[in-house]
Each structure stands twice: as C-alpha cells, then as structure tokens.
Design a protein around this motif. Structure first.
Motif, PDB file in Angstrom:
ATOM      1  N   GLY A  69     -56.098   6.545 -10.868  1.00 36.64           N
ATOM      2  CA  GLY A  69     -55.920   6.443  -9.426  1.00 36.64           C
ATOM      3  C   GLY A  69     -55.636   7.783  -8.774  1.00 36.64           C
ATOM      4  N   LEU A  70     -55.407   7.713  -7.492  1.00 39.08           N
ATOM      5  CA  LEU A  70     -55.069   8.886  -6.683  1.00 39.08           C
ATOM      6  C   LEU A  70     -53.965   8.497  -5.716  1.00 39.08           C
ATOM      7  N   SER A  71     -53.222   9.486  -5.261  1.00 39.02           N
ATOM      8  CA  SER A  71     -52.217   9.219  -4.223  1.00 39.02           C
ATOM      9  C   SER A  71     -52.931   9.069  -2.882  1.00 39.02           C
ATOM     10  N   PRO A  72     -52.305   8.379  -1.945  1.00 38.52           N
ATOM     11  CA  PRO A  72     -52.921   8.239  -0.622  1.00 38.52           C
ATOM     12  C   PRO A  72     -53.237   9.586   0.039  1.00 38.52           C
ATOM     13  N   HIS A  73     -52.363  10.582  -0.121  1.00 35.94           N
ATOM     14  CA  HIS A  73     -52.657  11.869   0.529  1.00 35.94           C
ATOM     15  C   HIS A  73     -53.830  12.583  -0.140  1.00 35.94           C
ATOM     16  N   VAL A  81     -60.063  12.568   6.100  1.00 37.38           N
ATOM     17  CA  VAL A  81     -59.456  11.788   7.182  1.00 37.38           C
ATOM     18  C   VAL A  81     -57.953  12.042   7.195  1.00 37.38           C
ATOM     19  N   THR A  82     -57.299  11.592   8.253  1.00 37.12           N
ATOM     20  CA  THR A  82     -55.852  11.756   8.337  1.00 37.12           C
ATOM     21  C   THR A  82     -55.151  10.778   7.395  1.00 37.12           C
ATOM     22  N   ARG A  83     -53.903  11.051   7.132  1.00 38.38           N
ATOM     23  CA  ARG A  83     -53.114  10.137   6.289  1.00 38.38           C
ATOM     24  C   ARG A  83     -52.925   8.789   6.974  1.00 38.38           C
ATOM     25  N   ALA A  84     -52.794   8.810   8.285  1.00 40.70           N
ATOM     26  CA  ALA A  84     -52.660   7.549   9.033  1.00 40.70           C
ATOM     27  C   ALA A  84     -53.931   6.717   8.889  1.00 40.70           C
ATOM     28  N   THR A  85     -55.092   7.365   8.987  1.00 45.76           N
ATOM     29  CA  THR A  85     -56.359   6.647   8.837  1.00 45.76           C
ATOM     30  C   THR A  85     -56.482   6.062   7.445  1.00 45.76           C
ATOM     31  N   VAL A  86     -56.148   6.851   6.427  1.00 45.90           N
ATOM     32  CA  VAL A  86     -56.287   6.357   5.060  1.00 45.90           C
ATOM     33  C   VAL A  86     -55.336   5.194   4.807  1.00 45.90           C
ATOM     34  N   THR A  87     -54.178   5.207   5.419  1.00 43.31           N
ATOM     35  CA  THR A  87     -53.232   4.096   5.246  1.00 43.31           C
ATOM     36  C   THR A  87     -53.841   2.797   5.758  1.00 43.31           C
ATOM     37  N   GLY A  88     -54.456   2.844   6.933  1.00 41.24           N
ATOM     38  CA  GLY A  88     -55.096   1.648   7.480  1.00 41.24           C
ATOM     39  C   GLY A  88     -56.238   1.157   6.617  1.00 41.24           C
ATOM     40  N   LEU A  89     -57.048   2.088   6.127  1.00 38.97           N
ATOM     41  CA  LEU A  89     -58.167   1.708   5.251  1.00 38.97           C
ATOM     42  C   LEU A  89     -57.647   1.087   3.950  1.00 38.97           C
ATOM     43  N   LEU A  90     -56.617   1.700   3.383  1.00 34.46           N
ATOM     44  CA  LEU A  90     -56.042   1.163   2.140  1.00 34.46           C
ATOM     45  C   LEU A  90     -55.427  -0.217   2.356  1.00 34.46           C
ATOM     46  N   ASP A  91     -54.772  -0.406   3.483  1.00 33.05           N
ATOM     47  CA  ASP A  91     -54.190  -1.726   3.778  1.00 33.05           C
ATOM     48  C   ASP A  91     -55.279  -2.798   3.759  1.00 33.05           C
ATOM     49  N   GLY A  92     -56.404  -2.521   4.413  1.00 33.55           N
ATOM     50  CA  GLY A  92     -57.503  -3.489   4.439  1.00 33.55           C
ATOM     51  C   GLY A  92     -58.111  -3.715   3.066  1.00 33.55           C
ATOM     52  N   LEU A  93     -58.317  -2.647   2.315  1.00 30.32           N
ATOM     53  CA  LEU A  93     -58.884  -2.790   0.964  1.00 30.32           C
ATOM     54  C   LEU A  93     -57.945  -3.551   0.037  1.00 30.32           C
ATOM     55  N   GLU A  94     -56.655  -3.309   0.170  1.00 28.38           N
ATOM     56  CA  GLU A  94     -55.679  -4.026  -0.656  1.00 28.38           C
ATOM     57  C   GLU A  94     -55.646  -5.502  -0.268  1.00 28.38           C
ATOM     58  N   ARG A  95     -55.640  -5.780   1.025  1.00 22.78           N
ATOM     59  CA  ARG A  95     -55.630  -7.170   1.518  1.00 22.78           C
ATOM     60  C   ARG A  95     -56.839  -7.945   0.994  1.00 22.78           C
ATOM     61  N   ASP A  96     -58.009  -7.258   0.911  1.00 23.36           N
ATOM     62  CA  ASP A  96     -59.231  -7.919   0.469  1.00 23.36           C
ATOM     63  C   ASP A  96     -59.433  -7.892  -1.042  1.00 23.36           C
TER      64      ASP A  96
END
Length: 177
Positions: A69-73, A81-96
């Motif tokens: 794996g990799l860290s979010p940053h 992309v920004t860290r805020a953007t990656v957080t939102g993308l990760l939230d959606g990928l994790e949810r799905d």
C-alpha cells in the motif's frame, strides 16, 4: 459535422463581426477544447458503470501491484491532487469496497491504503480496457502524424500560462545548476 458548441460559435461570429481577432486560431482552440471535453465525457461514461470516476481509477492503478500500500499523502503526490481531494476519493473507494485503510505495522500513526481483492480485479481489468480505448482514439494516425500532432500540441501548450510558468521554472533551475 460541426464539433463546436454554440457558445464557441457565437464567440467566433462576434470576433468575425469585430474583425480584429484571428478567428481561425479561435476556431482551432475551441476544436481542441471540444475534443478534450468529448474525451473526458467518454471517459466518465466508460468508468461510471464500475462506480468509478477518473480520479478514483487513477488511485486504483497507482495502488495496483503494491500489496504493501501507500499512505494517503503519497497517493496524493503521485496522482497530482491535493490531500483533501485524495481523502474524498479514498472515502468513496473504501465505501464501495475497492480498498481498505490499514494502520502501519511499523508506525501506528501512519495509515496505509491497500486495494481489496475487488479493487485489484478492477484495477487489472479496467487498466487494460481503458488504455486500449484511449489508444484507439488515434488508431488511424500513422507515426508521422502522431509525432506532428504531439509537436503542435506541445507548441500550443507553451503559449499557455502553465507552459510559460513551466519554461520559467525550468530556466530558473538551469541557472541554479
């Protein structure tokens, strides 16, 4: 067949009426913009049935073949992309169900993002499908045409603010050496 949007046609018509603009250059710019927009729409349409956006798809293939794996940053940096953007993308990928966040075994303060089996399968299959589709957009071009188009696109890009900034940055880096 007209590929330009009505708004672009209206701008060209106004420029022609005023007679003080290079309307062929305007038309060409709007044609490039229309092509880019069509590619973006097609991309979104192709990824939507898999519950993915282009941003989410990029994260999947960045994580593919990285079982640790990799860290979010790190993901944000690699995806540009920004860290805020990656957080939102990760939230959606994790949810799905495409990935999971895990605590690092070495440092409990550090979070690592790893693909789930569903995420690995999607990354593997969609990367091949998606890259074949992108490559097909220029399938009718011979090598010389592709090189010419690439050269012309890069030349136009250098006339953009981003291109000028990149040139200044590169020049500054050369001076520092």
């Amino acid at each position: 067949m007209e590929i330009l949007e009505q708004k672009h046609l209206a701008l060209i018509a106004e420029a022609e009426t005023r007679g003080d603009f290079a309307t062929t250059n305007l038309r060409l710019c709007f044609e490039v913009t229309a092509l880019a927009a069509a590619i973006d729409r097609d991309c979104a349409t192709r990824l939507a049935p898999h519950n993915l956006s282009e941003g989410k798809f990029v994260l999947l293939f960045l994580l593919h073949r990285l079982p640790e794996g990799l860290s979010p940053h790190e993901l944000a940096d690699r995806a540009g992309v920004t860290r805020a953007t990656v957080t939102g993308l990760l939230d959606g990928l994790e949810r799905d169900g495409f990935l999971a966040r895990q605590q690092s075994k070495d440092d409990r303060r550090k979070v690592l993002v790893q693909l789930s089996p569903k995420g690995e399968d999607a990354a593997r299959a969609l990367f091949d499908i998606h890259t074949r589709w992108i490559a097909s957009l220029f399938a009718g071009f011979d090598e010389s045409e592709r090189e010419t188009l690439s050269t012309l696109i890069q030349r136009a890009w250098r006339n953009t603010d981003a291109g000028r900034k990149a040139a200044l940055t590169a020049a500054g880096n050369e001076i520092e050496r």
